[in-house]
Enzyme design. Structure first.
Site, PDB file in Angstrom:
ATOM      1  N   LYS A 114       0.775  -1.193  -0.123  1.00  0.00           N
ATOM      2  CA  LYS A 114      -0.049  -0.092  -0.080  1.00  0.00           C
ATOM      3  C   LYS A 114       0.744   1.247   0.068  1.00  0.00           C
ATOM      4  CE  LYS A 114      -4.217  -1.826   1.598  1.00  0.00           C
ATOM      5  NZ  LYS A 114      -5.605  -1.556   2.137  1.00  0.00           N
ATOM      6  N   LYS A 197      -5.176  -9.363  -6.891  1.00  0.00           N
ATOM      7  CA  LYS A 197      -6.393  -9.420  -5.851  1.00  0.00           C
ATOM      8  C   LYS A 197      -7.296  -8.474  -6.436  1.00  0.00           C
ATOM      9  CE  LYS A 197      -6.618  -7.085  -1.755  1.00  0.00           C
ATOM     10  NZ  LYS A 197      -7.011  -6.910  -0.311  1.00  0.00           N
ATOM     11  N   LYS A 200     -10.602  -2.797  -3.548  1.00  0.00           N
ATOM     12  CA  LYS A 200     -11.627  -1.396  -3.485  1.00  0.00           C
ATOM     13  C   LYS A 200     -10.674  -0.530  -4.112  1.00  0.00           C
ATOM     14  CE  LYS A 200     -13.814  -2.382   0.995  1.00  0.00           C
ATOM     15  NZ  LYS A 200     -12.388  -2.832   1.748  1.00  0.00           N
TER      16      LYS A 200
HETATM   17  N1  AQP Z   1      -9.909 -10.165  -3.662  1.00  0.00           N
HETATM   18  C1  AQP Z   1     -10.283 -10.879  -2.371  1.00  0.00           C
HETATM   19  N2  AQP Z   1     -10.496 -11.977  -2.302  1.00  0.00           N
HETATM   20  C2  AQP Z   1     -10.842 -12.631  -1.153  1.00  0.00           C
HETATM   21  N3  AQP Z   1     -11.101 -11.883   0.043  1.00  0.00           N
HETATM   22  C3  AQP Z   1     -10.906 -10.538  -0.001  1.00  0.00           C
HETATM   23  N4  AQP Z   1     -10.962  -9.571   0.854  1.00  0.00           N
HETATM   24  C4  AQP Z   1     -10.548  -8.313   0.249  1.00  0.00           C
HETATM   25  N5  AQP Z   1     -10.453  -8.658  -1.145  1.00  0.00           N
HETATM   26  C5  AQP Z   1     -10.367  -9.953  -1.163  1.00  0.00           C
HETATM   27  C6  AQP Z   1     -11.262  -9.865   2.315  1.00  0.00           C
HETATM   28  O1  AQP Z   1     -12.375  -8.904   2.626  1.00  0.00           O
HETATM   29  C7  AQP Z   1     -12.177  -8.520   3.824  1.00  0.00           C
HETATM   30  C8  AQP Z   1     -12.363  -7.002   4.189  1.00  0.00           C
HETATM   31  O2  AQP Z   1     -11.354  -6.293   3.305  1.00  0.00           O
HETATM   32  P1  AQP Z   1     -10.798  -4.946   3.945  1.00  0.00           P
HETATM   33  O3  AQP Z   1     -11.887  -3.762   3.762  1.00  0.00           O
HETATM   34  O4  AQP Z   1     -10.142  -4.896   5.327  1.00  0.00           O
HETATM   35  O5  AQP Z   1      -9.681  -4.588   2.838  1.00  0.00           O
HETATM   36  P2  AQP Z   1      -8.521  -5.158   2.142  1.00  0.00           P
HETATM   37  O6  AQP Z   1      -8.258  -6.554   2.609  1.00  0.00           O
HETATM   38  O7  AQP Z   1      -7.532  -4.429   1.907  1.00  0.00           O
HETATM   39  O8  AQP Z   1      -9.480  -5.208   0.824  1.00  0.00           O
HETATM   40  P3  AQP Z   1      -9.344  -4.157  -0.202  1.00  0.00           P
HETATM   41  O9  AQP Z   1     -10.729  -4.474  -1.133  1.00  0.00           O
HETATM   42  O10 AQP Z   1      -8.278  -4.204  -1.110  1.00  0.00           O
HETATM   43  O11 AQP Z   1      -9.576  -2.723   0.437  1.00  0.00           O
HETATM   44  P4  AQP Z   1      -8.914  -1.622   0.106  1.00  0.00           P
HETATM   45  O12 AQP Z   1      -8.701  -1.177  -1.204  1.00  0.00           O
HETATM   46  O13 AQP Z   1      -9.696  -0.609   1.163  1.00  0.00           O
HETATM   47  O14 AQP Z   1      -7.459  -2.159   1.059  1.00  0.00           O
HETATM   48  C9  AQP Z   1     -10.811  -9.098   4.472  1.00  0.00           C
HETATM   49  O15 AQP Z   1     -11.202 -10.246   5.277  1.00  0.00           O
HETATM   50  C10 AQP Z   1     -10.075  -9.531   3.140  1.00  0.00           C
HETATM   51  O16 AQP Z   1      -8.986 -10.337   3.275  1.00  0.00           O
END
Ligand code: AQP
Length: 334
Positions: A114, A197, A200
């Site tokens: 990040k 992956k 968001k």
């Molecule tokens: N692509 C994915 N496949 C499976 N699980 C996923 N998770 C996120 N992306 C995938 C799971 O969703 C939960 C919540 O995620 P988060 O909001 O804590 O943020 P993250 O893991 O960092 O997901 P994002 O979409 O990439 O969000 P941003 O961009 O805000 O950082 C977690 O349990 C995660 O494992």
């Protein structure tokens, strides 16, 4: 006997959850409320580790909570709350920060990924300490199990290490949690870059399937998903990452094992298969979208539901924190 406790969180970092969040995490949360003492939070303190507009944060926090209820979390059975409503998260995080080595924190790969976006020196210290706040979220509730996607595995290991370290140094205080990661859906990938992956903040709009998106755009995105050379629907992670991702999605959404899907689409090409995937996605998301809209139409009621969740969460958090304060050696306040 008391039910084992489950805790997980999701960041209010977008105007919708995506399919990866739903399959990797939220769907398990809903199932687990039947068998576990369930605590789920919208982790707004985590969201501000990257630059965030106040109005967007407020809106997204409500949208996140509404989606959780709309996906099936029952406020009677699950404690759903907003992280910043329970002050003990930051208090415990500080204690744990003081137990974490710089080198240990520096090994967290999510920070490296990040912070690469801003350049490491421009990234906030909050982003660096993010996994320690996450450890506090989990340990505070004495959670046994944490349902997450594969990207969170390393953070869960840190949580266990910190819990163990505290217990060893100050006496048994924390339950050591296990991750709960469903292999089949642990990493849903980006439709345009099937080796990355679905995320968001880093996926392009064409690569991400948003839970709150309308059926038309959803269908288009699935139909335009990057697929691989050849025309056979086969599960081959290395050779056909795009089709393999769609097979994983279709299998998770319909409950059909992957080999059965492969047999069903034999000789039919990618088009028919993609059309069916699009339909499964639409059918899963439509009711969640409709319920989310209804919940968001009455903000007062949504805030009231979250206040009840915060009260229940606070009761547990206060108990743990009282023990922590005493064990660390902070003077009691008379
Ligand atoms: N692509 C994915 N496949 C499976 N699980 C996923 N998770 C996120 N992306 C995938 C799971 O969703 C939960 C919540 O995620 P988060 O909001 O804590 O943020 P993250 O893991 O960092 O997901 P994002 O979409 O990439 O969000 P941003 O961009 O805000 O950082 C977690 O349990 C995660 O494992």
């Amino acid at each position: 006997m008391a039910r084992p406790r489950v805790l997980s969180g999701i960041q209010p970092t977008a105007d919708s959850f995506h399919l990866g969040n739903y399959l990797g995490a939220v769907r398990q949360w809903v199932t687990m409320q039947e068998t576990h003492d369930a605590f789920y939070c919208v982790v707004d303190l985590h969201a501000i580790t990257v630059p965030t507009e106040p109005d967007a944060l407020r809106r997204r926090s409500r949208v996140a909570a509404a989606q959780l209820f709309a996906a099936g979390l029952d406020p009677e059975r699950s404690t759903v709350f907003v992280q910043s409503h329970v002050r003990e998260h930051t208090e415990l995080a500080w204690v744990l920060i003081c137990l974490t080595g710089m080198g240990e924190a520096g090994r967290m790969t999510q920070f490296k990924d990040k912070s690469a976006k801003f350049g490491e020196s421009a990234a906030s210290v909050g982003l660096f300490t993010y996994p320690i706040l996450q450890a506090a979220d989990i340990l505070l509730y004495q959670a046994n199990l944490v349902p997450v996607g594969a990207d969170q595995k390393q953070h869960l290991e840190l949580t266990r290490d910190l819990g163990q370290r505290f217990n060893h140094r100050f006496g048994d205080t924390f339950t050591l949690p296990d991750p709960y990661i469903l292999k089949e859906v642990e990493k849903i990938t980006d439709l345009q870059d099937p080796t990355a992956k679905m995320s968001k903040s880093s996926s392009s709009p064409a690569g991400i399937l948003d839970v709150l998106e309308q059926p038309g755009p959803l269908r288009k995105k699935v139909m335009r998903a990057v697929t691989d050379t050849g025309s056979e629907v086969l599960f081959d992670e290395a050779g056909k990452p795009g089709i393999s991702n769609l097979l994983r999605i279709q299998s998770a959404l319909t409950g059909t094992p992957i080999p059965e899907l492969v047999a069903r689409y034999e000789g039919q090409g990618y088009g028919t298969f993609k059309k069916d995937v699009a339909e499964a996605v639409e059918q899963t998301f439509a009711p969640i979208r409709e319920r989310t809209e209804k919940l968001l139409a009455d903000e007062k009621e949504l805030d009231r539901m979250l206040a009840i969740g915060a009260e229940r969460a606070s009761a547990v958090a206060k108990e743990t924190m009282a023990q922590v304060r005493d064990r660390v050696g902070f003077l009691p306040k008379l």
